[in-house]
Scaffold this motif. Structure first.
Motif, PDB file in Angstrom:
ATOM      1  N   VAL A 221      13.587  53.255  -5.416  1.00  0.00           N
ATOM      2  CA  VAL A 221      14.871  52.570  -5.288  1.00  0.00           C
ATOM      3  C   VAL A 221      15.268  52.575  -3.813  1.00  0.00           C
ATOM      4  CG1 VAL A 221      17.316  52.624  -5.859  1.00  0.00           C
ATOM      5  CG2 VAL A 221      15.615  53.160  -7.613  1.00  0.00           C
ATOM      6  N   ASP A 222      15.343  51.408  -3.238  1.00  0.00           N
ATOM      7  CA  ASP A 222      15.701  51.277  -1.823  1.00  0.00           C
ATOM      8  C   ASP A 222      17.225  51.180  -1.707  1.00  0.00           C
ATOM      9  OD1 ASP A 222      16.049  50.771   0.816  1.00  0.00           O
ATOM     10  OD2 ASP A 222      14.842  48.935   0.891  1.00  0.00           O
ATOM     11  N   ALA A 223      17.837  52.313  -1.416  1.00  0.00           N
ATOM     12  CA  ALA A 223      19.297  52.356  -1.341  1.00  0.00           C
ATOM     13  C   ALA A 223      19.806  52.223   0.090  1.00  0.00           C
ATOM     14  CB  ALA A 223      19.800  53.652  -1.963  1.00  0.00           C
ATOM     15  N   THR A 224      19.028  51.567   0.935  1.00  0.00           N
ATOM     16  CA  THR A 224      19.397  51.453   2.342  1.00  0.00           C
ATOM     17  C   THR A 224      20.772  50.816   2.520  1.00  0.00           C
ATOM     18  OG1 THR A 224      17.075  51.265   2.986  1.00  0.00           O
ATOM     19  CG2 THR A 224      18.720  50.502   4.576  1.00  0.00           C
ATOM     20  N   ALA A 225      21.005  49.703   1.835  1.00  0.00           N
ATOM     21  CA  ALA A 225      22.288  49.007   1.987  1.00  0.00           C
ATOM     22  C   ALA A 225      23.446  49.890   1.521  1.00  0.00           C
ATOM     23  CB  ALA A 225      22.265  47.696   1.197  1.00  0.00           C
ATOM     24  N   LEU A 226      23.232  50.604   0.417  1.00  0.00           N
ATOM     25  CA  LEU A 226      24.277  51.504  -0.074  1.00  0.00           C
ATOM     26  C   LEU A 226      24.537  52.615   0.940  1.00  0.00           C
ATOM     27  CD1 LEU A 226      26.227  52.580  -2.188  1.00  0.00           C
ATOM     28  CD2 LEU A 226      24.291  53.702  -3.321  1.00  0.00           C
ATOM     29  N   ASN A 227      23.484  53.194   1.480  1.00  0.00           N
ATOM     30  CA  ASN A 227      23.662  54.268   2.453  1.00  0.00           C
ATOM     31  C   ASN A 227      24.392  53.790   3.708  1.00  0.00           C
ATOM     32  OD1 ASN A 227      22.474  56.250   0.874  1.00  0.00           O
ATOM     33  ND2 ASN A 227      20.417  55.822   1.658  1.00  0.00           N
ATOM     34  N   VAL A 228      24.128  52.569   4.117  1.00  0.00           N
ATOM     35  CA  VAL A 228      24.845  52.001   5.268  1.00  0.00           C
ATOM     36  C   VAL A 228      26.335  51.931   4.971  1.00  0.00           C
ATOM     37  CG1 VAL A 228      25.213  49.896   6.616  1.00  0.00           C
ATOM     38  CG2 VAL A 228      22.882  50.725   6.204  1.00  0.00           C
ATOM     39  N   ALA A 229      26.677  51.466   3.770  1.00  0.00           N
ATOM     40  CA  ALA A 229      28.087  51.363   3.383  1.00  0.00           C
ATOM     41  C   ALA A 229      28.729  52.745   3.278  1.00  0.00           C
ATOM     42  CB  ALA A 229      28.204  50.625   2.049  1.00  0.00           C
ATOM     43  N   LEU A 230      27.998  53.705   2.715  1.00  0.00           N
ATOM     44  CA  LEU A 230      28.523  55.067   2.600  1.00  0.00           C
ATOM     45  C   LEU A 230      28.724  55.685   3.978  1.00  0.00           C
ATOM     46  CD1 LEU A 230      26.348  56.477  -0.346  1.00  0.00           C
ATOM     47  CD2 LEU A 230      28.727  55.694  -0.454  1.00  0.00           C
TER      48      LEU A 230
END
Length: 304
Positions: A221-230
């Motif tokens: 699961v590539d959560a890169t975008a979520l981590n950027v937002a977090l």
């Protein structure tokens, strides 16, 4: 300065503390196999007490976790140490295999917890086919839960891990529709249809596994975008990713169940009640998480 406790109001007017210290996941115990095996974990008891002394007022346990006795001992010791009263705490437990005998299971839970009543009692899952030797329907089990509520042994009643079809199956039998549905909820599992259904029917959603995007999602699961937002929200607020995730849940109107064995993480857990995300930050986390779907718990079951 004392942190103001976040609360969520149920349909019946009950005020539920918004942060619950959970005793599942990390603390989950297999039933003792012999008399020499310790039934109580002193580590868990002490962790619960630290959480209570830090300001947490909601404890979450379950028949399935085999931690009710630990919670009971922690409550007894904390009340003696703090001078607070039982009514200052909100205690949630859940039943599943014991749903074949709701009253008997609740009686045992209250004995282990050393309590006269539970604030909240939930049917842990709708998957009755997994209960050994069960011959009862969902409606029959729910009727027994309503009965112990009428007798004052349980103040608020609800369910856990229910999808819309499970609610619809129950609705035709329920005199009291569930007040709560405790579900896995985080940006990678937003369950927007279920959230809309819950709002329509006055069911508060309680979130477990709120930190799954940080602790439990697989590498694929590539959560890169979520981590950027977090990270953007965390930097702006001077908080951590974990605190942002917990705050995101609170601002969705959820009760949030989380836990830790690390004393240094208790203050940050309590502090999520003392800051807010902006509306744009919430929307950015929503959008980033909605591009993916990941369920960690009960992943083989059908919810819709």
């Amino acid at each position: 300065m004392t942190t103001k406790l976040a609360t969520v109001t149920l349909r019946n007017g009950s005020l539920v503390p918004g942060i619950a210290f959970g005793t599942g996941t990390k603390w989950f115990k297999r039933p003792a196999k012999d008399a020499d095996q310790d039934a109580v974990s002193r580590e868990l008891v002490d962790s619960i007490k630290r959480a209570l002394h830090a300001g947490i007022r909601h404890l979450d346990t379950a028949e399935m976790y085999n931690t009710e006795e630990d919670v009971g001992l922690a409550i007894r010791e904390f009340l003696a140490e703090s001078g607070l009263k039982r009514s200052d705490l909100y205690i949630t437990s859940k039943l599943f295999k014991g749903a074949t005998d709701v009253r008997g299971t609740l009686t045992r839970a209250l004995a282990l917890l050393q309590l006269d009543y539970l604030d909240q009692y939930l049917l842990h899952a709708p998957f009755l086919e997994d209960i050994p030797d069960n011959t009862k329907t969902l409606g029959e089990i729910w009727a027994e839960i309503e009965a112990v509520h009428r007798d004052g042994l349980v103040r608020d009643i609800g369910v856990s891990n229910f999808g819309i079809p499970h609610f619809e199956a129950l609705r035709q039998h329920a005199t009291i529709f569930p007040l709560v549905n405790q579900i896995e909820f985080h940006p990678l599992l937003q369950q927007t249809d279920l959230a809309a259904y819950a709002k329509e029917h006055g069911v508060v959603l309680s979130s477990y596994g709120p930190l799954t995007p940080l602790t439990g999602s697989p590498d694929k699961v590539d959560a890169t975008a979520l981590n950027v937002a977090l990270d953007a929200a965390a930097e702006r607020a001077g908080k951590t990713r974990a605190q942002v995730l917990l705050r995101w849940n609170l601002q969705k109107g959820r009760v949030v169940v989380s836990t830790t064995a690390n004393p240094d993480r208790l203050a940050p857990l309590v502090e999520v009640q003392s800051f807010e995300l902006t509306e744009d930050e919430v929307k950015e986390i929503d959008a980033a998480g909605a591009t993916l779907t990941y369920r960690k718990f009960w992943a083989t079951k059908k919810f819709d």
